[in-house]
Write a protein that holds these residues in place. Structure first.
Motif, PDB file in Angstrom:
ATOM      1  N   ALA A 148      83.811 -45.008-116.118  1.00  0.00           N
ATOM      2  CA  ALA A 148      85.092 -45.686-115.961  1.00  0.00           C
ATOM      3  C   ALA A 148      85.686 -45.349-114.599  1.00  0.00           C
ATOM      4  O   ALA A 148      85.307 -44.365-113.965  1.00  0.00           O
ATOM      5  CB  ALA A 148      86.049 -45.255-117.067  1.00  0.00           C
TER       6      ALA A 148
ATOM      7  N   ARG B 102      86.779 -50.853-116.932  1.00  0.00           N
ATOM      8  CA  ARG B 102      87.642 -49.880-117.615  1.00  0.00           C
ATOM      9  C   ARG B 102      88.287 -49.002-116.550  1.00  0.00           C
ATOM     10  O   ARG B 102      87.608 -48.274-115.830  1.00  0.00           O
ATOM     11  CB  ARG B 102      86.838 -49.029-118.601  1.00  0.00           C
TER      12      ARG B 102
ATOM     13  N   TRP C 116      92.938 -48.104-124.021  1.00  0.00           N
ATOM     14  CA  TRP C 116      92.490 -49.050-122.994  1.00  0.00           C
ATOM     15  C   TRP C 116      93.443 -50.240-122.877  1.00  0.00           C
ATOM     16  O   TRP C 116      93.653 -50.755-121.786  1.00  0.00           O
ATOM     17  CB  TRP C 116      91.063 -49.528-123.297  1.00  0.00           C
TER      18      TRP C 116
ATOM     19  N   PRO D 223      83.121 -44.299-125.123  1.00  0.00           N
ATOM     20  CA  PRO D 223      83.217 -45.704-124.712  1.00  0.00           C
ATOM     21  C   PRO D 223      83.134 -46.727-125.840  1.00  0.00           C
ATOM     22  O   PRO D 223      83.476 -47.889-125.636  1.00  0.00           O
ATOM     23  CB  PRO D 223      82.036 -45.863-123.749  1.00  0.00           C
TER      24      PRO D 223
ATOM     25  N   VAL E 195      76.977 -42.732-120.533  1.00  0.00           N
ATOM     26  CA  VAL E 195      77.785 -43.769-119.893  1.00  0.00           C
ATOM     27  C   VAL E 195      78.311 -43.294-118.540  1.00  0.00           C
ATOM     28  O   VAL E 195      78.340 -44.057-117.574  1.00  0.00           O
ATOM     29  CB  VAL E 195      78.942 -44.196-120.814  1.00  0.00           C
TER      30      VAL E 195
ATOM     31  N   TYR F 288      83.345 -51.415-120.259  1.00  0.00           N
ATOM     32  CA  TYR F 288      82.348 -50.467-119.734  1.00  0.00           C
ATOM     33  C   TYR F 288      81.126 -51.202-119.213  1.00  0.00           C
ATOM     34  O   TYR F 288      80.583 -50.862-118.162  1.00  0.00           O
ATOM     35  CB  TYR F 288      81.968 -49.445-120.808  1.00  0.00           C
TER      36      TYR F 288
ATOM     37  N   TRP G 105      84.220 -52.054-125.250  1.00  0.00           N
ATOM     38  CA  TRP G 105      82.791 -52.158-124.974  1.00  0.00           C
ATOM     39  C   TRP G 105      82.485 -52.878-123.675  1.00  0.00           C
ATOM     40  O   TRP G 105      81.792 -52.350-122.807  1.00  0.00           O
ATOM     41  CB  TRP G 105      82.081 -52.866-126.136  1.00  0.00           C
TER      42      TRP G 105
ATOM     43  N   ASN H 277      79.141 -40.114-124.000  1.00  0.00           N
ATOM     44  CA  ASN H 277      79.932 -39.990-122.769  1.00  0.00           C
ATOM     45  C   ASN H 277      79.053 -39.614-121.588  1.00  0.00           C
ATOM     46  O   ASN H 277      79.208 -40.144-120.479  1.00  0.00           O
ATOM     47  CB  ASN H 277      81.037 -38.941-122.948  1.00  0.00           C
TER      48      ASN H 277
END
Length: 205
Positions: A190, A155, A127, A167, A184, A150, A147, A181
């Motif tokens: 993202a 992101r 990232w 994430p 999120v 997200y 963190w 995943n």
């Protein structure tokens, strides 16, 4: 104390996001240059960006150590953050206060190592590699863990090889990573962009 320490890490990650976005990068202003409450920090950070773009992610200022003005600036800024937040959190939670010291030291270690060992950075903190080498340098504000990128929807991933396993940016069993995943991606996925290099000289406009 453990709960306080974990809470302190979360707060520290949020501070990374805020400080990086508003202090180090500055706020866009129509027809004017960016504004930051700390112009010296913003100047230092954009010099860091220029150096990193010219050297394929390396910054030899970290080799020079405190002889380098940008390294001095970073260390001083972290010391100020510790001096403000550690005493502030201590009456509330000793764990949170301890987390401030850990987070500052961890930030410097990770950031320094990342720009001395670019391949390590690509694997361990993709990232942040994306933050510098992506076409959009006004994204990916977190350094140690992604963190709050997200949480805040900032992101931005440039290629599949620069997508973290989950994430949290923490090594987890594949089953747990898949569950995380999936959750999120459903609620806070993202973003993706093509990795086209921008002219770094125009980035402060």
């Amino acid at each position: 104390m453990l709960k306080g320490f974990i809470a302190g890490l979360v707060v520290a990650n949020a501070f990374e996001w805020v400080a990086h976005k508003y202090i180090l990068h500055g706020t866009h202003r129509a027809g004017k240059s960016r504004w930051s409450p700390s112009p010296s920090n913003m100047k230092s950070h954009w010099e860091h960006h220029r150096e990193v773009r010219k050297t394929n992610f390396e910054d030899f200022g970290y080799v020079e150590g405190l002889k380098n003005w940008r390294t001095q600036n970073e260390v001083l800024s972290l010391a100020v953050a510790v001096g403000v937040f550690a005493p502030l959190f201590y009456p509330v939670s000793k764990g949170m206060s301890l987390a401030v010291f850990y987070a500052a030291g961890n930030y410097y270690y990770i950031h320094r190592r990342a720009h001395l060992e670019p391949e390590w950075a690509r694997k361990k903190i993709p990232w942040h590699y994306d933050h510098h080498m992506n076409s959009n340098q006004d994204a990916n504000w977190c350094v140690t863990k992604p963190w709050f990128d997200y949480v805040m929807g900032t992101r931005v991933i440039s290629s599949p090889e620069l997508q973290e396993r989950n994430p949290l940016g923490i090594a987890l069993p594949p089953v747990l990573s898949d569950i995380l995943n999936s959750a999120v991606n459903r609620f806070r996925p993202a973003n993706w962009v093509e990795n086209k290099v921008k002219n770094i000289e125009n980035v402060m406009a």
